[in-house]
Write an enzyme that holds these catalytic residues in place. Sequence first.
Site, PDB file in Angstrom:
ATOM      1  N   SER A 149       0.854  -1.202   0.000  1.00  0.00           N
ATOM      2  CA  SER A 149       0.000   0.000   0.000  1.00  0.00           C
ATOM      3  C   SER A 149       0.884   1.244   0.000  1.00  0.00           C
ATOM      4  CB  SER A 149      -0.855   0.003   1.273  1.00  0.00           C
ATOM      5  OG  SER A 149      -1.481   1.262   1.452  1.00  0.00           O
ATOM      6  N   TYR A 166      -1.479  -1.773  10.289  1.00  0.00           N
ATOM      7  CA  TYR A 166      -1.553  -1.985   8.834  1.00  0.00           C
ATOM      8  C   TYR A 166      -0.307  -1.408   8.159  1.00  0.00           C
ATOM      9  CZ  TYR A 166      -3.615  -1.364   4.092  1.00  0.00           C
ATOM     10  OH  TYR A 166      -3.867  -1.373   2.736  1.00  0.00           O
TER      11      TYR A 166
END
Length: 257
Positions: free
Chosen positions: A144, A156
């Site tokens: 990401s 995350y």
Amino acid sequence: MGDRLSNKVALITGAAGGIGSEMARLFASEGAAVVVADIHQAGAESVAEAITRGGGKALAVAVDISSAARVEAMFRRTSEVFGGLDILVNNAIELAGDGPIVGLEEAAWDRTVDVCLKGPFLCTRGAIPRMQARGGGSIVTISSVNALAAFGETAYTAAKGGLISMMRLVAADYGHLGIRSNIICPGTIETETSMRYWRSHPAGFARLQEMYPMGRIGKPREVAHCALFLASDESSFVTGSVQVVDGGLLAGRPFED
Ligand SMILES: NC(=O)c1ccc[n+]([C@@H]2O[C@H](COP(=O)([O-])OP(=O)(O)OC[C@H]3O[C@@H](n4cnc5c(N)ncnc54)[C@H](O)[C@@H]3O)[C@@H](O)[C@H]2O)c1
């Protein structure tokens, strides 16, 4: 139907929805036999059935990628049905109550990192010997933009950053076996899950789109096409790379007064 992945077996985790299901459909349309692997069994079955109805090859497998035993069972089932493995896409995630570091619960950290980082470790560890048996393979890992700049979500972000380091090491360690490993860092992508949130936050969604030089967020197909290139032999000399698919987000925006 194309033939860019003909005679290849591709396993995609988290393929019951979002970017994963788009990759499953695209890979199947290019001739791959696709394993639609997801913790959400009914969702995986419905994606696999739609591919099969359309004339493609697909198998749904229910798996929790954070469990070593379940991951091994997934690979055994893949071999039984399709005879081997050429392509792995590490795509599944779970966001378990993430946020800024102060206040982040230990259990939320553990679950997020278990699925987002340990899961790709287990899947990659299982895939490499199977790819070696076929004379090579391609691993595509979905990280990401959160791994490359600060956009929030502590666990995350840590997992996605760790994935870049781990999967570049895989490229270095297994390149001599003809196994390639590349990473994609998407910006915000218009999936059912993300749009459910943004539909109830329209002002935030307008500001979000303004952050993107292209004036919009991305579509699942725009990530899937990058994954297709990395999975196919067209990228035969590309390994250890980090591909940003973010509409220019990380390039920044010139100051306007
Ligand atoms: N959507 C975005 O804006 C965006 C932005 C940057 C990166 N990404 C990355 O793209 C990838 C796909 O994201 P998405 O938005 O399509 O996600 P999504 O939430 O739509 O899909 C994730 C899938 O993973 C499955 N899953 C959850 N836990 C699992 C487990 N333990 N084992 C197996 N499957 C499990 C879910 O059932 C779901 O089908 C992720 O790696 C994500 O980090 C997405």
